[in-house]
Structure formats: structure tokens, C-alpha cells
Design a protein around this motif. Structure first.
Motif, PDB file in Angstrom:
ATOM      1  N   ILE A 167       0.829  -1.131   0.051  1.00 52.24           N
ATOM      2  CA  ILE A 167      -0.059   0.010   0.062  1.00 52.24           C
ATOM      3  C   ILE A 167       0.876   1.134  -0.047  1.00 52.24           C
ATOM      4  CG2 ILE A 167      -1.985   1.225   1.282  1.00 52.24           C
ATOM      5  CD1 ILE A 167      -2.824  -1.185   2.406  1.00 52.24           C
ATOM      6  N   THR A 168       0.972   2.094  -1.105  1.00 55.89           N
ATOM      7  CA  THR A 168       1.634   3.339  -1.237  1.00 55.89           C
ATOM      8  C   THR A 168       0.570   4.446  -0.886  1.00 55.89           C
ATOM      9  OG1 THR A 168       1.206   3.455  -3.487  1.00 55.89           O
ATOM     10  CG2 THR A 168       3.129   2.258  -2.701  1.00 55.89           C
ATOM     11  N   VAL A 169       1.193   5.623  -0.371  1.00 54.80           N
ATOM     12  CA  VAL A 169       0.372   6.723  -0.207  1.00 54.80           C
ATOM     13  C   VAL A 169       1.013   7.894  -0.717  1.00 54.80           C
ATOM     14  CG1 VAL A 169      -0.943   8.042   1.432  1.00 54.80           C
ATOM     15  CG2 VAL A 169      -0.770   5.608   1.814  1.00 54.80           C
ATOM     16  N   ASP A 170       0.260   8.789  -1.480  1.00 49.77           N
ATOM     17  CA  ASP A 170       1.019  10.042  -2.048  1.00 49.77           C
ATOM     18  C   ASP A 170      -0.018  11.300  -1.555  1.00 49.77           C
ATOM     19  OD1 ASP A 170       2.591  11.842  -3.293  1.00 49.77           O
ATOM     20  OD2 ASP A 170       2.190  11.091  -5.403  1.00 49.77           O
ATOM     21  N   ILE A 171       0.021  11.769  -0.531  1.00 52.39           N
ATOM     22  CA  ILE A 171      -0.858  12.640  -0.187  1.00 52.39           C
ATOM     23  C   ILE A 171      -0.350  13.943   0.422  1.00 52.39           C
ATOM     24  CG2 ILE A 171      -2.808  13.386   1.289  1.00 52.39           C
ATOM     25  CD1 ILE A 171      -3.460  11.053  -0.731  1.00 52.39           C
ATOM     26  N   GLU A 172      -0.680  14.957  -0.335  1.00 49.59           N
ATOM     27  CA  GLU A 172      -0.037  16.312   0.207  1.00 49.59           C
ATOM     28  C   GLU A 172      -0.882  16.637   1.654  1.00 49.59           C
ATOM     29  OE1 GLU A 172      -1.043  19.392  -2.586  1.00 49.59           O
ATOM     30  OE2 GLU A 172      -0.533  18.175  -4.257  1.00 49.59           O
ATOM     31  N   ASN A 173      -0.347  17.514   2.334  1.00 57.90           N
ATOM     32  CA  ASN A 173      -0.500  18.158   3.559  1.00 57.90           C
ATOM     33  C   ASN A 173      -1.956  18.843   3.139  1.00 57.90           C
ATOM     34  OD1 ASN A 173      -0.325  18.188   6.265  1.00 57.90           O
ATOM     35  ND2 ASN A 173       0.717  20.033   6.269  1.00 57.90           N
ATOM     36  N   ILE A 174      -2.998  18.142   3.116  1.00 59.47           N
ATOM     37  CA  ILE A 174      -4.269  18.726   2.612  1.00 59.47           C
ATOM     38  C   ILE A 174      -5.145  18.778   3.895  1.00 59.47           C
ATOM     39  CG2 ILE A 174      -6.362  18.604   1.182  1.00 59.47           C
ATOM     40  CD1 ILE A 174      -3.863  19.475  -0.298  1.00 59.47           C
ATOM     41  N   LEU A 175      -5.874  19.910   4.169  1.00 62.42           N
ATOM     42  CA  LEU A 175      -6.765  20.086   5.364  1.00 62.42           C
ATOM     43  C   LEU A 175      -8.264  19.921   4.712  1.00 62.42           C
ATOM     44  CD1 LEU A 175      -6.727  20.428   8.418  1.00 62.42           C
ATOM     45  CD2 LEU A 175      -6.934  22.843   8.041  1.00 62.42           C
ATOM     46  N   VAL A 176      -9.192  19.123   5.340  1.00 58.61           N
ATOM     47  CA  VAL A 176     -10.390  19.012   5.010  1.00 58.61           C
ATOM     48  C   VAL A 176     -11.424  19.335   5.988  1.00 58.61           C
ATOM     49  CG1 VAL A 176     -10.040  17.453   2.978  1.00 58.61           C
ATOM     50  CG2 VAL A 176     -10.724  16.523   5.329  1.00 58.61           C
ATOM     51  N   LEU A 177     -12.838  19.811   5.855  1.00 56.90           N
ATOM     52  CA  LEU A 177     -13.479  19.889   6.714  1.00 56.90           C
ATOM     53  C   LEU A 177     -14.669  19.138   6.635  1.00 56.90           C
ATOM     54  CD1 LEU A 177     -14.585  21.904   9.136  1.00 56.90           C
ATOM     55  CD2 LEU A 177     -15.825  23.242   7.261  1.00 56.90           C
ATOM     56  N   THR A 178     -14.763  17.835   7.497  1.00 54.71           N
ATOM     57  CA  THR A 178     -15.738  17.060   7.237  1.00 54.71           C
ATOM     58  C   THR A 178     -16.275  16.497   8.339  1.00 54.71           C
ATOM     59  OG1 THR A 178     -15.993  15.050   5.997  1.00 54.71           O
ATOM     60  CG2 THR A 178     -13.907  15.283   7.108  1.00 54.71           C
ATOM     61  N   ASP A 179     -17.330  15.446   8.357  1.00 56.54           N
ATOM     62  CA  ASP A 179     -17.732  14.592   9.397  1.00 56.54           C
ATOM     63  C   ASP A 179     -16.652  13.454   9.411  1.00 56.54           C
ATOM     64  OD1 ASP A 179     -18.459  12.442  10.885  1.00 56.54           O
ATOM     65  OD2 ASP A 179     -20.317  11.975   9.339  1.00 56.54           O
ATOM     66  N   ILE A 180     -15.820  13.688  10.562  1.00 50.99           N
ATOM     67  CA  ILE A 180     -14.444  12.865  10.532  1.00 50.99           C
ATOM     68  C   ILE A 180     -14.786  11.283  10.657  1.00 50.99           C
ATOM     69  CG2 ILE A 180     -12.461  12.390  11.843  1.00 50.99           C
ATOM     70  CD1 ILE A 180     -12.263  15.094  12.513  1.00 50.99           C
ATOM     71  N   LYS A 258     -24.220  12.791   0.773  1.00 51.11           N
ATOM     72  CA  LYS A 258     -24.748  13.703   1.785  1.00 51.11           C
ATOM     73  C   LYS A 258     -23.594  15.006   1.883  1.00 51.11           C
ATOM     74  CE  LYS A 258     -26.402  13.963   6.414  1.00 51.11           C
ATOM     75  NZ  LYS A 258     -26.722  12.986   7.717  1.00 51.11           N
ATOM     76  N   ASN A 259     -22.403  14.777   1.595  1.00 54.18           N
ATOM     77  CA  ASN A 259     -21.558  15.609   1.799  1.00 54.18           C
ATOM     78  C   ASN A 259     -20.972  16.335   0.205  1.00 54.18           C
ATOM     79  OD1 ASN A 259     -20.236  15.665   4.870  1.00 54.18           O
ATOM     80  ND2 ASN A 259     -20.919  13.620   4.017  1.00 54.18           N
ATOM     81  N   LYS A 260     -21.661  16.190  -0.676  1.00 53.93           N
ATOM     82  CA  LYS A 260     -21.373  16.523  -1.873  1.00 53.93           C
ATOM     83  C   LYS A 260     -20.060  16.228  -2.449  1.00 53.93           C
ATOM     84  CE  LYS A 260     -24.489  20.407  -1.112  1.00 53.93           C
ATOM     85  NZ  LYS A 260     -24.665  21.912  -0.806  1.00 53.93           N
ATOM     86  N   ILE A 261     -19.602  15.163  -2.214  1.00 60.52           N
ATOM     87  CA  ILE A 261     -18.595  14.661  -2.856  1.00 60.52           C
ATOM     88  C   ILE A 261     -18.691  13.613  -4.092  1.00 60.52           C
ATOM     89  CG2 ILE A 261     -16.485  13.183  -2.239  1.00 60.52           C
ATOM     90  CD1 ILE A 261     -16.736  13.716   0.616  1.00 60.52           C
ATOM     91  N   THR A 262     -18.450  14.168  -5.171  1.00 56.15           N
ATOM     92  CA  THR A 262     -18.593  13.206  -6.199  1.00 56.15           C
ATOM     93  C   THR A 262     -17.698  12.194  -6.373  1.00 56.15           C
ATOM     94  OG1 THR A 262     -19.274  15.450  -7.434  1.00 56.15           O
ATOM     95  CG2 THR A 262     -18.667  13.119  -8.815  1.00 56.15           C
ATOM     96  N   ILE A 263     -18.320  10.736  -6.543  1.00 56.92           N
ATOM     97  CA  ILE A 263     -17.560   9.686  -6.697  1.00 56.92           C
ATOM     98  C   ILE A 263     -17.877   8.995  -7.995  1.00 56.92           C
ATOM     99  CG2 ILE A 263     -19.483   8.008  -5.384  1.00 56.92           C
ATOM    100  CD1 ILE A 263     -16.884   6.607  -4.287  1.00 56.92           C
ATOM    101  N   GLU A 279     -13.356  18.863  -3.432  1.00 52.98           N
ATOM    102  CA  GLU A 279     -13.785  20.134  -3.644  1.00 52.98           C
ATOM    103  C   GLU A 279     -14.471  20.672  -2.726  1.00 52.98           C
ATOM    104  OE1 GLU A 279     -14.554  23.164  -7.420  1.00 52.98           O
ATOM    105  OE2 GLU A 279     -15.025  21.069  -7.728  1.00 52.98           O
ATOM    106  N   ASN A 280     -15.626  20.245  -2.385  1.00 53.01           N
ATOM    107  CA  ASN A 280     -16.548  20.709  -1.444  1.00 53.01           C
ATOM    108  C   ASN A 280     -16.286  20.727  -0.097  1.00 53.01           C
ATOM    109  OD1 ASN A 280     -18.376  21.754  -3.469  1.00 53.01           O
ATOM    110  ND2 ASN A 280     -18.905  19.809  -3.902  1.00 53.01           N
ATOM    111  N   ILE A 281     -15.204  19.936   0.263  1.00 51.26           N
ATOM    112  CA  ILE A 281     -14.813  19.767   1.878  1.00 51.26           C
ATOM    113  C   ILE A 281     -13.511  20.208   2.144  1.00 51.26           C
ATOM    114  CG2 ILE A 281     -16.372  17.922   1.996  1.00 51.26           C
ATOM    115  CD1 ILE A 281     -13.939  16.088   2.219  1.00 51.26           C
ATOM    116  N   LEU A 282     -12.877  20.932   1.248  1.00 50.87           N
ATOM    117  CA  LEU A 282     -11.354  21.568   1.292  1.00 50.87           C
ATOM    118  C   LEU A 282     -11.688  22.703   2.111  1.00 50.87           C
ATOM    119  CD1 LEU A 282      -9.805  21.053  -2.193  1.00 50.87           C
ATOM    120  CD2 LEU A 282      -9.612  19.355  -0.155  1.00 50.87           C
ATOM    121  N   VAL A 283     -10.532  22.966   2.806  1.00 48.35           N
ATOM    122  CA  VAL A 283     -10.483  23.934   3.727  1.00 48.35           C
ATOM    123  C   VAL A 283      -9.768  25.123   3.212  1.00 48.35           C
ATOM    124  CG1 VAL A 283      -9.663  25.252   5.948  1.00 48.35           C
ATOM    125  CG2 VAL A 283     -10.686  22.590   5.801  1.00 48.35           C
TER     126      VAL A 283
END
Length: 283
Positions: A167-180, A258-263, A279-283
Motif C-alpha cells: 500500500i503506497t500513499v502519495d498525499i499532500e498536507n491537505i486540510l478538509v472540513l468534514t464529518d470525521i 450527503k457531503n457533496k463528494i462526487t465519486i 472540492e466541496n470539503i477542502l478548507v
């Protein structure tokens, strides 16, 4: 039909019938006085409709207030009970940690470990129950969380079952506002499926983030095109030989909607890619 629903339907029916009788009577009186023609039709009907709506809302509010109060009391009692449940669970965990430092007998440590696992399961059940109740009463607070942190936390849950899957992860230091809690469950289900439906040799899961898109790619047999339209349906399983009840992707879709996340799902020759537009949960 439970008693509360029955009381609600009876109350609404009584209010509606009473309002209808009043409006019909006033309509009869006004027509008798002014007559009915093209010029005064609107002048009679619109005030009657507004008056009828006012009566309906007024009586509905007063009659149904005991039912609403009952729901408020139920929510309050649930919250208090959940809080009280958390106290003994936390106490058990704390005492287990203290005992682990003092006990060195292998047999006792095994027994203590079983207690620890049972308390962790109890805590997980408590957290799930709390989350589901809050979700039903729409009282979930959104919080800021770093995307890479929540993904790493989710991946760590599968250390015992991922076997040789890389399992590899390539994620930037991105902040999201969501129901954790809900977002974590969504990631858990997607990663769990990526593990479950992977191939046996040279298995790979790649989790990436780019341009607001979180993608989870897994090697393995690609999803049949005809199933892409029903894969999020409750109880659907493309491969019935796998463990599970076909609820995971339905939970994912429900949270995303419910959280306007397109999948969306991309199928390629050597695997599948689930893409979530954050896009809709990014801070």
C-alpha cells in the motif's frame, strides 16, 4: 405502526379536516355575498388559501408540540446515556493499562489481553452507536482534519489482514472540513474492498491526491461494466464468494452524496480506481 406515528397521523388528519371545513364554509359565505365570477375569483381564493394555511400551521404546531417535546426528551436521554456509557469503558481501559505495567505472568497477560480486546470492541460499538444516533438526528459536527492523517489511521486498521499487499500513499498536507467519523468509515470501506478484491501476487494499492481528486487504485480483476450502475446498491456483491453483506459501497455512496463528494469508478485492464472529488470539503 408504532404509537407515536399513529398519534402523528391522527393529529394531522384532524387538523387538516378541521381546516378544510372552515375554508369550505368561508368559501360558501363569500360566494353567497359576492358571487363568483372571473374578476373576484382570485380575490376570494388567494386570501382563503393564506388564511387556511395560517390555521393549519397554528393548530398543527400546538397539537404536535407534545410529540416534538417527546423527541427532544428522547434525544436528551440518549445523549446522557451515551455519556454515562463512555465512563465505565474509559475506566476499564485505564485500569488495563495500569495492570499491563505490573503483571509479567504470561498466562495473566493473555487473559488481560482478552479483556483489552473485549473493551476495545465495546468502545467501537459505543462509538458506532453514538455516530449512528447523531447521524439520525442530524447533529454531527464537522471538524478540520489532515487528509494524510486520516488515511494513515484507516490503513493501520488493516495491518493484520493486508498480508503481502503493498500500500503506497502519495498525499499532500491537505486540510478538509468534514464529518470525521463518516469520512473515516468511507475510507475504511474503500480500502477494505481494495484489499478484499486484490490479486494474490504482486498486489498493489495506490492512494493519491491531485487537483482535489483522491484516488484509490487496486490491482485485480476490473469491475464488470454492467455492474458500474448498481455497484453502490445496498446488498450488491459482484463476487458473492467474498465475505461481507454488500453494504460497504452503499455506505460510501450515502456519505459522499450527503457531503457533496462526487465519486466515480475508472476500470482499467489491471485493476480499478475509485475517485473522490473533495472540492466541496477542502478548507
Amino acid at each position: 405502526m408504532n404509537s407515536k406515528r399513529k398519534d402523528f397521523l391522527i393529529s394531522i388528519s384532524i387538523v387538516f379536516t378541521f381546516t378544510l371545513i372552515i375554508i369550505l364554509y368561508l368559501h360558501y359565505v363569500l360566494i353567497s355575498i359576492f358571487g363568483l365570477n372571473q374578476e373576484n375569483f382570485i380575490l376570494i381564493i388567494i386570501p382563503l388559501l393564506i388564511f387556511g394555511l395560517g390555521i393549519f400551521l397554528s393548530f398543527t404546531s400546538s397539537i404536535l408540540s407534545p410529540l416534538f417535546k417527546s423527541d427532544e426528551n428522547l434525544q436528551k436521554n440518549i445523549k446522557e446515556t451515551l455519556h454515562e456509557l463512555n465512563i465505565p469503558v474509559s475506566t476499564i481501559k485505564m485500569n488495563i493499562q495500569l495492570l499491563e505495567r505490573k503483571i509479567d505472568d504470561e498466562k495473566s497477560l493473555k487473559r488481560l489481553n482478552r479483556i483489552k480486546e473485549a473493551s476495545n470492541n465495546l468502545l467501537k460499538l459505543y462509538e458506532n452507536m453514538e455516530y449512528n444516533i447523531k447521524k439520525e438526528i442530524d447533529k454531527i459536527e464537522k471538524q478540520e482534519v489532515y487528509l494524510d492523517d486520516i488515511i494513515k489511521k484507516s490503513i493501520s486498521k488493516f495491518d493484520d489482514i493486508k498480508k503481502d499487499i503493498n500500500i503506497t500513499v502519495d498525499i499532500e498536507n491537505i486540510l478538509v472540513l468534514t464529518d470525521i467519523n463518516g469520512f473515516e468509515k468511507t475510507l475504511d470501506n474503500l480500502i477494505s474492498n481494495a484489499i478484499k478484491y486484490n490479486r494474490e501476487q504482486n498486489a498493489l494499492i495506490e492512494i493519491k491526491y491531485k487537483d482535489s481528486i483522491l484516488s484509490i487504485y487496486n490491482t485485480g480483476e476490473k469491475i464488470d461494466t454492467k455492474n458500474l450502475f448498481i455497484i453502490f446498491d445496498k446488498y450488491f456483491q459482484e463476487n458473492s464468494s467474498k465475505d461481507g453483506f454488500g453494504l460497504g459501497l452503499n455506505i460510501v455512496k450515502e456519505f459522499c452524496d450527503k457531503n457533496k463528494i462526487t465519486i466515480k469508478i475508472d476500470t482499467i485492464s489491471n485493476g480499478n480506481i475509485f475517485k473522490l472529488n473533495l472540492e466541496n470539503i477542502l478548507v
